[in-house]
Write a protein that holds these residues in place. Structure first.
Motif, PDB file in Angstrom:
ATOM      1  N   GLN A   1      24.031  21.291  12.837  1.00  0.00           N
ATOM      2  CA  GLN A   1      23.220  22.295  12.139  1.00  0.00           C
ATOM      3  C   GLN A   1      24.024  23.542  11.791  1.00  0.00           C
ATOM      4  O   GLN A   1      23.731  24.213  10.796  1.00  0.00           O
ATOM      5  CB  GLN A   1      22.004  22.685  12.996  1.00  0.00           C
ATOM      6  CG  GLN A   1      21.021  21.568  13.226  1.00  0.00           C
ATOM      7  CD  GLN A   1      20.372  21.070  11.940  1.00  0.00           C
ATOM      8  OE1 GLN A   1      20.335  21.770  10.939  1.00  0.00           O
ATOM      9  NE2 GLN A   1      19.877  19.850  11.965  1.00  0.00           N
ATOM     10  N   GLY A   2      25.033  23.864  12.607  1.00  0.00           N
ATOM     11  CA  GLY A   2      25.829  25.057  12.365  1.00  0.00           C
ATOM     12  C   GLY A   2      27.083  24.827  11.554  1.00  0.00           C
ATOM     13  O   GLY A   2      27.859  25.750  11.303  1.00  0.00           O
ATOM     14  N   LEU A   3      27.304  23.582  11.132  1.00  0.00           N
ATOM     15  CA  LEU A   3      28.520  23.251  10.383  1.00  0.00           C
ATOM     16  C   LEU A   3      28.399  23.733   8.942  1.00  0.00           C
ATOM     17  O   LEU A   3      27.438  23.414   8.249  1.00  0.00           O
ATOM     18  CB  LEU A   3      28.736  21.731  10.398  1.00  0.00           C
ATOM     19  CG  LEU A   3      30.017  21.219   9.745  1.00  0.00           C
ATOM     20  CD1 LEU A   3      31.249  21.672  10.526  1.00  0.00           C
ATOM     21  CD2 LEU A   3      29.979  19.697   9.649  1.00  0.00           C
ATOM     22  N   ASN A   4      29.377  24.528   8.504  1.00  0.00           N
ATOM     23  CA  ASN A   4      29.380  24.946   7.099  1.00  0.00           C
ATOM     24  C   ASN A   4      30.805  24.995   6.568  1.00  0.00           C
ATOM     25  O   ASN A   4      31.766  25.179   7.315  1.00  0.00           O
ATOM     26  CB  ASN A   4      28.648  26.282   6.888  1.00  0.00           C
ATOM     27  CG  ASN A   4      29.389  27.454   7.477  1.00  0.00           C
ATOM     28  OD1 ASN A   4      30.415  27.880   6.938  1.00  0.00           O
ATOM     29  ND2 ASN A   4      28.893  27.990   8.591  1.00  0.00           N
ATOM     30  N   VAL A   5      30.901  24.799   5.271  1.00  0.00           N
ATOM     31  CA  VAL A   5      32.203  24.660   4.608  1.00  0.00           C
ATOM     32  C   VAL A   5      33.045  25.914   4.762  1.00  0.00           C
ATOM     33  O   VAL A   5      34.258  25.837   4.997  1.00  0.00           O
ATOM     34  CB  VAL A   5      31.996  24.302   3.122  1.00  0.00           C
ATOM     35  CG1 VAL A   5      33.301  24.428   2.341  1.00  0.00           C
ATOM     36  CG2 VAL A   5      31.437  22.895   2.994  1.00  0.00           C
ATOM     37  N   ASP A   6      32.445  27.093   4.622  1.00  0.00           N
ATOM     38  CA  ASP A   6      33.217  28.339   4.715  1.00  0.00           C
ATOM     39  C   ASP A   6      33.933  28.457   6.056  1.00  0.00           C
ATOM     40  O   ASP A   6      35.122  28.804   6.112  1.00  0.00           O
ATOM     41  CB  ASP A   6      32.312  29.550   4.507  1.00  0.00           C
ATOM     42  CG  ASP A   6      31.839  29.681   3.061  1.00  0.00           C
ATOM     43  OD1 ASP A   6      32.198  28.803   2.239  1.00  0.00           O
ATOM     44  OD2 ASP A   6      31.115  30.634   2.761  1.00  0.00           O
ATOM     45  N   SER A   7      33.222  28.172   7.140  1.00  0.00           N
ATOM     46  CA  SER A   7      33.832  28.283   8.476  1.00  0.00           C
ATOM     47  C   SER A   7      34.932  27.248   8.672  1.00  0.00           C
ATOM     48  O   SER A   7      35.970  27.548   9.262  1.00  0.00           O
ATOM     49  CB  SER A   7      32.764  28.109   9.553  1.00  0.00           C
ATOM     50  OG  SER A   7      31.813  29.141   9.477  1.00  0.00           O
TER      51      SER A   7
END
Length: 196
Positions: free
Chosen positions: A32-38
């Motif tokens: 759920q916390g996975l995002n491309v920017d990070s």
């Protein structure tokens, strides 16, 4: 004549950096916390590179699963079907219980429940694991412990499915004793003569 591509090269280094970053982000934040920017920031690449090659979180998870399936599984070899299945069940239990690998493995399964691309990658991952684990049943056939026409995948599933039920359906911890019991039930069923 087309120029030959270097084995590896920058593309391979970028993939490894991005997938390492994906794994680290999954361990810290879950699916759920996975995002491309990070992921891009952690990998030291521009986010457009990640979007272009992986599309989004589901693509990152699918490729991370692909990489994970390429890493061999240490299949137990104890000399008995029950012993090997116990070792396999314990391997799964410890993997999900491990503070580093457990959150990543859990995030992979969670992603597979939420996105079709991740689900397809998860199926491929476990198909590869089942293929590796089938040697447990093949050895049991050679020793005469089970019939030659037994379904190896089904035996492997029987040994580990109760662990996944506790982890992802009832959200309970899995003890070593419960893992051993699941393996023993699978071994007993595998040795039971089938009705014609």
């Amino acid at each position: 004549m087309e120029p030959q591509r270097r084995p590896g090269g920058r593309s391979a280094r970028v993939r490894e950096a991005v997938l390492d970053a994906t794994t680290a982000e999954l361990a810290e934040r879950g699916y759920q916390g996975l995002n491309v920017d990070s992921v891009a920031q952690r990998a030291g690449v521009h986010k457009t590179t990640v979007y272009r090659r992986w599309g989004g979180p589901e693509g990152l998870v699918a490729d991370a699963l692909e990489r994970a399936s390429e890493q061999p599984w240490p299949i137990p070899d104890t000399g008995t079907l029950a012993g090997d299945l116990r070792g396999l069940a314990e391997l799964v239990r410890v993997g999900f219980d491990d503070p580093e690998s457990g959150p990543v493995a859990t995030a992979f399964v969670t992603a597979g429940m939420q996105h079709p691309d991740a689900a397809a990658a998860l199926r491929r991952f476990y198909a590869a694991r089942h293929d590796e684990a089938a040697v447990i049943v093949a050895r049991a056939v050679e020793r005469g412990e089970v019939e030659p026409d037994i379904d190896a995948d089904e035996v492997v599933r029987l040994a580990i499915a109760p662990l996944f039920h506790r982890l992802f359906i009832t959200h309970e911890p899995v003890t070593a004793e419960q893992a051993r019991r699941a393996a023993d039930v699978a071994a007993a069923l595998a040795r039971t003569p089938r009705e014609s």
